[in-house]
Design a protein around this motif. Structure first.
Motif, short mmCIF file in Angstrom:
data_model
loop_
_atom_site.label_atom_id
_atom_site.label_comp_id
_atom_site.label_asym_id
_atom_site.label_seq_id
_atom_site.Cartn_x
_atom_site.Cartn_y
_atom_site.Cartn_z
N PRO A 116 0.81 -1.23 0.00
CA PRO A 116 0.00 0.00 0.00
C PRO A 116 0.84 1.28 0.00
N GLN A 117 2.11 1.17 0.42
CA GLN A 117 2.97 2.36 0.46
C GLN A 117 3.55 2.70 -0.92
N ALA A 118 3.50 1.78 -1.86
CA ALA A 118 4.06 2.01 -3.19
C ALA A 118 3.25 3.09 -3.91
N LEU A 119 3.93 4.04 -4.52
CA LEU A 119 3.28 5.15 -5.20
C LEU A 119 3.17 4.95 -6.71
N ALA A 120 3.97 4.04 -7.25
CA ALA A 120 4.03 3.89 -8.70
C ALA A 120 2.74 3.36 -9.33
N PRO A 121 2.06 2.37 -8.76
CA PRO A 121 0.94 1.74 -9.47
C PRO A 121 -0.15 2.71 -9.94
N SER A 122 -0.41 3.78 -9.20
CA SER A 122 -1.46 4.73 -9.61
C SER A 122 -1.19 5.32 -10.98
N TRP A 123 0.08 5.43 -11.36
CA TRP A 123 0.44 6.06 -12.63
C TRP A 123 0.06 5.23 -13.84
N TRP A 124 -0.20 3.93 -13.65
CA TRP A 124 -0.68 3.13 -14.78
C TRP A 124 -2.08 2.56 -14.53
N GLU A 125 -2.43 2.26 -13.28
CA GLU A 125 -3.73 1.66 -13.01
C GLU A 125 -4.87 2.62 -13.35
N PHE A 126 -4.64 3.92 -13.20
CA PHE A 126 -5.67 4.91 -13.52
C PHE A 126 -6.12 4.79 -14.97
N PHE A 127 -5.21 4.35 -15.85
CA PHE A 127 -5.51 4.23 -17.28
C PHE A 127 -5.76 2.79 -17.70
N ASN A 128 -6.03 1.92 -16.74
CA ASN A 128 -6.39 0.53 -17.00
C ASN A 128 -5.24 -0.30 -17.57
N PHE A 129 -4.02 0.00 -17.13
CA PHE A 129 -2.87 -0.83 -17.47
C PHE A 129 -2.44 -1.61 -16.23
N VAL A 130 -1.79 -2.74 -16.47
CA VAL A 130 -1.14 -3.50 -15.40
C VAL A 130 0.34 -3.59 -15.71
N LEU A 131 1.14 -3.78 -14.71
CA LEU A 131 2.59 -3.91 -14.89
C LEU A 131 2.90 -5.34 -15.30
N ASN A 132 3.40 -5.50 -16.51
CA ASN A 132 3.71 -6.82 -17.03
C ASN A 132 5.13 -7.25 -16.69
N GLN A 133 6.08 -6.30 -16.77
CA GLN A 133 7.48 -6.65 -16.53
C GLN A 133 8.26 -5.38 -16.18
N VAL A 134 9.21 -5.51 -15.28
CA VAL A 134 10.14 -4.43 -14.96
C VAL A 134 11.47 -4.72 -15.63
N LEU A 135 12.07 -3.71 -16.26
CA LEU A 135 13.36 -3.86 -16.92
C LEU A 135 14.44 -3.35 -15.97
N VAL A 136 15.45 -4.20 -15.72
CA VAL A 136 16.45 -3.94 -14.69
C VAL A 136 17.82 -3.74 -15.33
N ASP A 137 18.51 -2.68 -14.92
CA ASP A 137 19.87 -2.41 -15.36
C ASP A 137 20.80 -3.49 -14.82
N GLU A 138 21.58 -4.10 -15.70
CA GLU A 138 22.45 -5.20 -15.29
C GLU A 138 23.63 -4.74 -14.43
N ASP A 139 23.96 -3.45 -14.49
CA ASP A 139 25.12 -2.95 -13.78
C ASP A 139 24.80 -2.47 -12.37
N ASP A 140 23.75 -1.65 -12.22
CA ASP A 140 23.44 -1.14 -10.88
C ASP A 140 22.12 -1.70 -10.33
N HIS A 141 21.46 -2.58 -11.11
CA HIS A 141 20.23 -3.26 -10.70
C HIS A 141 19.07 -2.30 -10.45
N SER A 142 19.14 -1.12 -11.02
CA SER A 142 18.03 -0.18 -10.90
C SER A 142 16.94 -0.52 -11.92
N PHE A 143 15.73 -0.02 -11.65
CA PHE A 143 14.62 -0.18 -12.59
C PHE A 143 14.69 0.99 -13.58
#
Length: 348
Positions: free
Chosen positions: A52-79
């Protein structure tokens, strides 16, 4: 503590309660929001905001999208990217007809100037400046993901979107897909243009003179180094092949990162008007940096140069660089925009 800019209900386009997918402002706002979703995904990860603390989902759920996959940097492991999937099957419920929503959107964030991201992101900014971003793991991961999604969803069902550094990644992916005759609808917000910001010169005559001199120099060097005076056949010239792909570019003339794209396209049209179209056409395909690299035996195509584009220019005043370069401007409902289609013309 979360910034207000991270909270969709406070700063997102929550006024878009009914989506018209034929409306270019709606499509732009959604694409920009999905890119913002990637930024907030990474901020959630950094600050360990889960559930519930995550802020990101509202940015796509409002438009009827779901998160299918996160792309991760191989060097610093960031999204650095995300693949969103639209929840409804076509046709879209209550959609009046015309353009359908994409089945998938692949979005890429830009640089985050925060501890934990700054080092790797600035390194990639330098790669972008040095014209070798295509050698990075982010490009490779993004390219593989795009190919897989296009194979799964089919042509016409996928969007690419990116902001700043993320725009450069999306642009490279889009260019590479064109080589396989695949044209992806692409939204590029504040894409970096690797050139001195000539567009920032206020004196119009001086600016025109600088651009003309630069075109003559670039065209002359291209002929000297590459033998470009003998034009390739259309099917053998990658720039001409690329011209049928028309991405959407979103530019702010007060942003030195992307403002040069405005002058890049306008100058080409001006060269046609004064009868120097051949010089302009040749110059628009090359940069001095790439020519110098070619002379040294290195393959360094100017990957930020594109033949065709739909330009949306934000004409509203910006308070500072952060506002002029930011992603938030692109979903505001009260801005003044200029729209232009630039289609590359070539001799057959």
């Amino acid at each position: 503590m979360a910034s207000e800019r991270e909270i969709f209900s406070l700063t997102g386009p929550s006024y878009l309660t009914t989506i018209d997918w034929n409306n270019s402002h709606h499509r732009k706002s959604i694409a920009a929001s999905l890119v913002q979703g990637v930024y907030i995904l990474e901020r959630d990860r950094q600050q360990n905001r889960l559930g519930p603390q995550a802020l990101a989902p509202s940015w796509w759920e409002f438009f009827n999208f779901v998160l299918n996959q996160v792309l991760v940097d191989e060097d610093d492991h960031s999204f650095f990217g995300a693949i969103y999937e639209f929840k409804f099957h076509h046709p879209y419920p209550n959609h009046p007809g015309g353009q359908n929503p994409p089945k998938y959107v692949i979005a890429f964030r830009g640089t985050i100037n925060k501890p934990g991201n700054r080092s790797q992101d600035f390194k990639l900014d330098l790669h972008c400046f040095m014209n070798n971003l295509h050698k990075s793991s982010r490009f490779r991961v993004g390219m593989e993901a795009t190919q897989n999604i296009v194979y799964k969803a089919g042509l016409g069902n996928v969007w690419l979107a990116g902001h700043s550094l993320g725009s450069s990644i999306a642009l490279l992916i889009g260019r590479n897909m064109v080589k396989n005759c695949i044209h992806i609808e692409t939204y590029l917000f504040n894409p970096p243009f690797m050139s001195p910001p000539i567009e920032r010169i206020k004196n119009e005559k001086l600016k025109l003179g600088v651009r003309f001199a630069n075109s003559v120099l670039t065209a002359g060097l291209a002929i000297a180094v590459n033998g470009a005076s003998k034009p390739k056949a259309s099917q053998d010239n990658p720039f001409i092949v690329l011209s049928s792909w028309i991405p959407y570019l979103f530019l702010n003339p007060s942003d030195p990162v992307c403002s040069e794209y405005v002058g890049y396209f306008e100058h080409r049209a001006n060269m046609e008007k004064i009868g120097a179209g051949k010089i302009g056409t040749l110059a628009t395909q090359h940069s001095i940096g790439s020519i110098v690299s070619a002379a040294r035996g290195k393959d360094s195509k100017p990957l930020h140069l594109i033949p065709s584009a739909y330009l949306t220019t934000n004409l509203s005043p910006s308070k500072n660089f952060k506002e002029a370069h930011g992603i938030h401007q692109w979903w505001k409902p009260d801005l003044q925009f200029k729209y232009e289609l630039h289609q590359f013309k070539h001799d057959h």
